[in-house]
Design an enzyme around this catalytic site. Structure first.
Site, PDB file in Angstrom:
ATOM      1  N   HIS A  69       0.826  -1.204   0.000  1.00  0.00           N
ATOM      2  CA  HIS A  69       0.000   0.000   0.000  1.00  0.00           C
ATOM      3  C   HIS A  69       0.861   1.256   0.000  1.00  0.00           C
ATOM      4  CE1 HIS A  69      -3.218   2.805   0.908  1.00  0.00           C
ATOM      5  NE2 HIS A  69      -4.090   1.819   0.793  1.00  0.00           N
TER       6      HIS A  69
ATOM      7  N   PRO B 187       7.564  20.636  11.458  1.00  0.00           N
ATOM      8  CA  PRO B 187       8.803  21.014  10.768  1.00  0.00           C
ATOM      9  C   PRO B 187       8.794  20.663   9.286  1.00  0.00           C
ATOM     10  CG  PRO B 187       9.114  18.987  11.989  1.00  0.00           C
ATOM     11  CD  PRO B 187       7.747  19.468  12.356  1.00  0.00           C
TER      12      PRO B 187
END
Length: 544
Positions: free
Chosen positions: A82, A164
């Site tokens: 996946h 971040p």
């Protein structure tokens, strides 16, 4: 019914049972959240968790699961079939009951902010939570996957919404958002796979091509062979239930199957489903077949029957419909008490539950008595001439009874909110301002709830007058008690409105609400008088 928001986080681990169980345990640890399903896949190396709760609850549960995943999943060692971007790959929030997409957008943003701040990881928003067209869909954000994230995240256009703009090898990045509920719905055919796919092409939004779209918006579909059942299926995903409903898909597939002389052998819903789509199916068939069904669970059973949802396997609606699968007993503590327990709860030395909850209860009993009298004047050959009228009137009393029942707990919650708001700290100007705003908001709510009780009762006087004129005379005393109960409910509700009005600082708003309450009393007085006049006229006429 309590607010229910669904959260379906996809974690990039489907092989290590200890990790899978640890994440499940962290979700279950959050009070008020129900873990409904855990679906691991070994080849995909991915586990999909489904849990529901209030906005605060699902955000907290998602955070608890993420903390566990942060400790136990290492993306530098992860692989599977996946596509994925991070340890917590996708985390959608979905409205189910008493919740809006706006509520879910708020959940997504709150969760994303907390996740980024606490774990110092990048988070992207998608779906209705994203404001950028080029990154609204998961495949857009996931392009390049985990392996390409280290270079992608440094580009300005792919700067995360939270956290971040740096690559975190162990975690990767998370995609959080809000979307509408998706239903996987398959219709069974005694046909070939090719015939099923032909029908799927006819109905799905994509159709056969851009020049030849299908008939139903918000529907994805293909035809395939279901070997276990030895049948073909038109397999669909309904991505927007506000646009296309279950019964529309069922109807359109049946239409095409009939033209192709293909037998339809029921259908199946994959996974869990909200209550509303099932009620919508029932309402469609009730109108189409001119049926008379009032009770919610009977409507669900009708929907299950008409769609043939038990053809391939049992459809236990108590566990397959989300609102029934979740234990909601805590959301209506008063309503779920026995009569004896409720009386005792009212009688103890504390201010709530008080007159507002009792007024709502008395109103619901009054509406219930009217409903009963209507039903006693229906479904019997003796009253066959009234059937059409009863089918129109009884649902009015039924709806009022259900709404007033919900206001029993709502009134006590509203009063308790005032108490809680008054306990907030006020040691600084900022805290004092927050407290004042909270008290005013709680006070207004404590006024609006009993005002709603009065409005609901006043909305059924015309129906009561009409019922009184023709109803089964042997039940006329029940109608007398019902009318008096409704009058008492409005009087009690207005008393609760007035006692809370002095707590509002806005004088203009206070005056407006007082005037509205007085008008409500007058409407009630007129409705009660008309009802009694008709009832007494019937009694007098019958005694001759």
């Amino acid at each position: 019914m309590a607010q229910i928001i669904e959260c379906v986080p996809n974690f990039s681990e489907g092989r290590n049972q200890q990790v899978i169980d640890a994440i499940s345990k962290s979700i279950k640890s959050v009070t008020g959240v129900s873990l409904l399903d855990v679906d691991p896949g070994k080849s995909t190396n991915r586990t999909v968790y489904t849990f529901v709760g209030t906005a605060e609850g699902v955000v907290e549960a998602a955070m608890a699961a993420s903390r566990t995943a942060y400790e136990l999943i290492d993306m530098t060692k992860q692989s599977g079939e996946h596509p994925r971007l991070g340890a917590l790959d996708v985390c959608p929030f979905i409205p189910v009951s008493n919740a809006t997409l706006e509520d879910c957008v708020a959940c997504a943003k709150m969760f994303s902010e907390r996740l980024a701040k606490e774990l110092d990881v990048p988070v992207y928003l998608y779906g209705f939570a994203s404001e950028r067209d080029y990154r609204k869909q998961v495949p857009q954000i996931r392009a390049g996957e985990y392996e390409g994230l280290s270079s992608k995240i440094t580009k300005e256009e792919w700067k995360p919404d939270y956290g971040p703009a740096d690559f975190r090898p162990k975690w990767g990045a998370t995609i959080a958002g809000a979307r509408k509920f998706l239903i996987a719905y398959n219709i069974n055919l005694l046909s070939t796979k090719e015939q099923a796919h032909r029908i799927a092409l006819n109905i799905r939004e994509q159709g056969r091509s851009a020049k030849e779209p299908g008939r139903l918006k918000g529907v994805q579909g293909i035809g395939w062979w279901y070997d276990e059942g030895k049948i073909a299926q038109v397999s669909t995903n309904l991505t927007d239930l506000d646009v296309t409903s279950l019964h529309q898909v069922w109807t359109e597939v049946n239409k095409d199957a009939t033209e192709l002389q293909i037998p339809v052998m029921g259908s199946e819903i994959v996974g869990l489903v909200p209550l509303k789509p099932m009620i919508d199916v029932a309402e469609y068939f009730i109108e189409k077949e001119n049926l008379f069904v009032l009770e919610e669970e009977q409507k669900v059973q009708l929907a299950v029957n008409r769609l043939g949802l038990t053809t391939l396997s049992p459809f236990h609606y108590k566990t397959r419909i989300i609102e029934y699968a979740v234990d909601n007993s805590g959301s209506s503590p008063l309503l779920n008490k026995t009569v004896r327990e409720f009386i005792s709860e009212v009688a103890v030395r504390k201010p709530a539950p008080g007159g507002g909850s009792v007024a709502a209860l008395i109103g619901s009993l009054g509406a219930g008595l009217c409903r009963m009298v209507g039903l006693l004047s229906s479904g019997n050959k003796k009253f066959e001439h009234l059937e059409k009228d009863m089918r129109r009137l009884v649902p009015v009393f039924h709806a009022a009874m259900i709404r007033l029942s919900a206001l029993i707990d709502a009134d006590t919650r509203a009063f308790n909110s005032i108490i809680e708001a008054n306990r907030l700290p006020s040691g600084t100007p900022e805290l004092a301002a927050v407290k004042t705003e909270s008290v005013q908001k709680a006070t207004l709510n404590a006024i609006e709830v009993p005002m709603e009780t009065a409005k609901v009762v006043n909305s059924i006087w015309d129906a009561l007058v009409e019922l009184a004129a023709v109803a089964n005379i042997t039940a006329i005393s029940d109608l007398q008690v019902g009318a008096k109960s409704l009058e008492t409910a409005v009087y009690g509700a207005v008393c609760n409105v007035k006692i809370n009005l002095p707590g509002l600082d806005d004088v203009s708003q206070r005056d407006t609400l007082r005037e509205e309450a007085e008008k409500g009393l007058e409407t009630c007085r007129q409705g009660f008088v008309k009802s009694v006049e008709v009832i007494e006229s019937r009694i007098k006429s019958n005694s001759k």
